[in-house]
Motif scaffolding. Structure first.
Motif, mmCIF file in Angstrom:
data_model
loop_
_atom_site.group_PDB
_atom_site.id
_atom_site.type_symbol
_atom_site.label_atom_id
_atom_site.label_comp_id
_atom_site.label_asym_id
_atom_site.label_seq_id
_atom_site.Cartn_x
_atom_site.Cartn_y
_atom_site.Cartn_z
ATOM 1 N N LEU A 7 0.688 -1.132 0.589
ATOM 2 C CA LEU A 7 0.531 -0.039 -0.085
ATOM 3 C C LEU A 7 0.886 1.034 0.746
ATOM 4 C CD1 LEU A 7 -2.783 -1.148 2.774
ATOM 5 C CD2 LEU A 7 -2.753 -0.919 0.342
ATOM 6 N N PRO A 16 -8.231 4.552 -3.852
ATOM 7 C CA PRO A 16 -9.265 5.065 -2.979
ATOM 8 C C PRO A 16 -9.696 6.535 -2.204
ATOM 9 C CG PRO A 16 -7.189 4.087 -2.098
ATOM 10 C CD PRO A 16 -7.218 4.146 -3.464
ATOM 11 N N LEU A 180 -22.193 -0.209 -12.896
ATOM 12 C CA LEU A 180 -21.166 -0.265 -13.134
ATOM 13 C C LEU A 180 -20.137 -0.280 -14.485
ATOM 14 C CD1 LEU A 180 -21.282 -3.613 -11.329
ATOM 15 C CD2 LEU A 180 -20.353 -1.330 -9.872
ATOM 16 N N ARG A 181 -21.025 0.060 -15.172
ATOM 17 C CA ARG A 181 -20.858 0.631 -16.634
ATOM 18 C C ARG A 181 -20.058 1.459 -16.560
ATOM 19 N NH1 ARG A 181 -24.984 -0.167 -19.876
ATOM 20 N NH2 ARG A 181 -24.366 -2.268 -19.957
ATOM 21 N N PHE A 183 -18.866 2.936 -13.607
ATOM 22 C CA PHE A 183 -18.240 3.507 -13.042
ATOM 23 C C PHE A 183 -16.565 3.185 -13.695
ATOM 24 C CE2 PHE A 183 -16.358 0.744 -9.276
ATOM 25 C CZ PHE A 183 -15.635 1.794 -8.816
ATOM 26 N N GLY A 184 -17.379 1.612 -13.934
ATOM 27 C CA GLY A 184 -16.060 0.972 -14.607
ATOM 28 C C GLY A 184 -14.810 1.656 -15.589
ATOM 29 N N ASN A 185 -15.596 2.284 -16.518
ATOM 30 C CA ASN A 185 -15.365 3.638 -17.877
ATOM 31 C C ASN A 185 -14.745 4.208 -17.274
ATOM 32 O OD1 ASN A 185 -15.693 2.980 -20.240
ATOM 33 N ND2 ASN A 185 -17.709 1.782 -19.832
ATOM 34 N N LEU A 187 -13.487 4.315 -13.431
ATOM 35 C CA LEU A 187 -11.926 4.426 -12.850
ATOM 36 C C LEU A 187 -10.917 4.058 -13.336
ATOM 37 C CD1 LEU A 187 -11.402 4.481 -9.886
ATOM 38 C CD2 LEU A 187 -12.169 2.432 -10.114
ATOM 39 N N ILE B 66 -16.831 -5.094 -18.500
ATOM 40 C CA ILE B 66 -16.741 -3.911 -16.847
ATOM 41 C C ILE B 66 -16.619 -4.559 -15.713
ATOM 42 C CG2 ILE B 66 -17.761 -2.257 -16.330
ATOM 43 C CD1 ILE B 66 -16.642 -1.394 -18.127
ATOM 44 N N TYR B 67 -17.934 -5.739 -15.626
ATOM 45 C CA TYR B 67 -17.650 -6.549 -14.693
ATOM 46 C C TYR B 67 -16.259 -7.129 -13.935
ATOM 47 C CZ TYR B 67 -22.768 -6.036 -14.607
ATOM 48 O OH TYR B 67 -23.742 -5.899 -14.940
ATOM 49 N N LEU B 69 -13.367 -6.307 -15.033
ATOM 50 C CA LEU B 69 -12.555 -5.370 -14.638
ATOM 51 C C LEU B 69 -12.721 -5.064 -13.446
ATOM 52 C CD1 LEU B 69 -10.769 -3.003 -15.584
ATOM 53 C CD2 LEU B 69 -12.255 -1.225 -15.518
ATOM 54 N N ILE B 70 -14.262 -4.917 -12.615
ATOM 55 C CA ILE B 70 -14.837 -4.287 -11.471
ATOM 56 C C ILE B 70 -13.974 -5.837 -10.585
ATOM 57 C CG2 ILE B 70 -16.163 -4.655 -9.698
ATOM 58 C CD1 ILE B 70 -17.343 -2.384 -12.056
ATOM 59 N N LEU B 73 -10.307 -4.798 -10.210
ATOM 60 C CA LEU B 73 -9.473 -4.012 -9.191
ATOM 61 C C LEU B 73 -9.936 -3.846 -7.707
ATOM 62 C CD1 LEU B 73 -11.457 -1.147 -11.562
ATOM 63 C CD2 LEU B 73 -9.351 -0.642 -11.183
ATOM 64 N N TYR B 77 -7.032 -3.580 -5.117
ATOM 65 C CA TYR B 77 -7.511 -2.121 -4.418
ATOM 66 C C TYR B 77 -8.319 -2.204 -2.860
ATOM 67 C CZ TYR B 77 -5.424 -0.120 -7.831
ATOM 68 O OH TYR B 77 -4.395 0.307 -9.041
#
Lengths: 243, 86
Positions: A7, A16, A180-181, A183-185, A187, B66-67, B69-70, B73, B77
């Motif tokens: 970390l 984070p 999630l789409r 968010f994932g894109n 992030l 994307i799933y 990827l999550i 991640l 993290y």
């Protein structure tokens, strides 16, 4: 310990959540060390910008447009209501035009916040999740309003009664995948940008700018477009009234 | 090798394996783009509508990627397994 070294490594992506201590909150809530997530603060910035811009655009409107300001405002409103009419039909134009336009502008500007050194609020799953929850309730509202309670419950056993679990999962899967789409894109863009900066070290000159153009600007346009389009098509699909 | 090191290493490998799922959306979006080009070639005047549908189709095809990827991640993290060793 290994985790601590993992970390504490040099490489940090803004993964984070960072918290910003706000002194005035302490006085307001009476709690010590009152913090607020950075994505919330950057959403306040987005709200402020949008509020000021649209307040200025919407002032002193005339029936016959005289200023360029009013022409721009009319173009924006016409664009979004035309887009909603095209995707959902004319009945929804007045009701959903303002929401869709506001959502699009909000997501677009939120994605651009990464360019200005603030945290991108859409790279926080709680932000995108809350927008998806709004979509979920819009779909629920539309189903009950157009089909009635009976029609809504009947939609679960459509086309076959044994499909009940799949229909229930499908109802919840749509907003989750939508959240999630986005968010994932965003992030992933942030993580890849952080990796590039880390790898280039002090030679990070031109390449991060080009990549940032793709990951921030291009993703911002495409993802906000997709988010509002999916919102509209979910709501339009939920309409059970026969035309 | 202590347990924590093993869990960290296995999580890193798991994150890498999760991203193999990126193959699926890549192939799917490739088909989607290819068919869109075919459609535009056949009917150039419908290019606007075709592009719009293509982008939406791409977004839907992307979901599985994307799933994964999550998951990757999360493993990197916010690893849920490390908590057992503290």
């Amino acid at each position: 310990m290994l985790t601590e070294t993992m970390l504490m490594a040099e490489f940090t992506v803004d993964g984070p959540l960072r918290s910003i201590p706000l002194p005035f909150l302490e006085g307001l809530l009476g709690e010590e060390n009152a913090c607020i997530a950075e994505s919330v603060v950057s959403q306040w910035v987005v709200m402020l910008i949008l509020g000021v811009v649209f307040f200025i655009l919407g002032r002193n409107l005339k029936v016959k447009p005289e200023t360029k300001r009013q022409a721009a405002a009319e173009w924006i409103v016409g664009f979004f209501s035309g887009y909603v009419e095209e995707s959902m039909g004319p009945r929804y134009k007045r009701r959903y035009g303002p929401y869709i336009g506001a959502l699009f502008c909000f997501i677009f500007l939120s994605c651009l916040m990464g360019l200005f050194g603030l945290r991108n609020p859409t790279a926080d799953v709680s932000v995108t999740g809350s927008w998806a929850i709004v979509t979920f309730f819009l779909v629920l509202f539309t189903k009950i309003k157009t089909g009635g309670m009976k029609g809504y419950l009947h939609s679960f056993i459509d086309p076959m009664p044994f499909m009940i679990p799949f229909n229930i999962i499908g109802d919840f899967a749509n907003p989750i995948s939508q959240a999630l789409r986005l968010f994932g894109n965003n992030l992933s863009g942030m993580v890849i940008g952080g990796l590039i900066y880390f790898a280039l070290g002090s030679f990070a000159i031109a390449l991060p700018a080009v990549l940032s153009l793709y990951f921030d600007l291009f993703t911002a346009v495409i993802q906000s477009y997709i988010f509002v389009t999916l919102t509209m098509s979910y709501v339009a699909m939920a309409d059970m009234s026969e035309d | 090798m202590d347990n924590l090191g093993f869990v960290c290493g296995a999580s890193a490998i798991g994150a890498g394996l999760a991203m193999i799922a990126g193959l699926g959306p890549g192939i799917g979006e490739g088909y989607c783009g290819g068919k869109a080009v075919e459609a535009i070639g056949r009917q150039p005047e419908a290019s606007g509508a075709v592009t719009k549908q293509m982008i939406i189709g791409d977004a839907l095809a992307e979901t599985t990627g994307i799933y994964s990827l999550i998951v990757a991640l999360l493993l990197m993290y916010a690893n849920p397994f490390i908590g057992n060793f503290k």
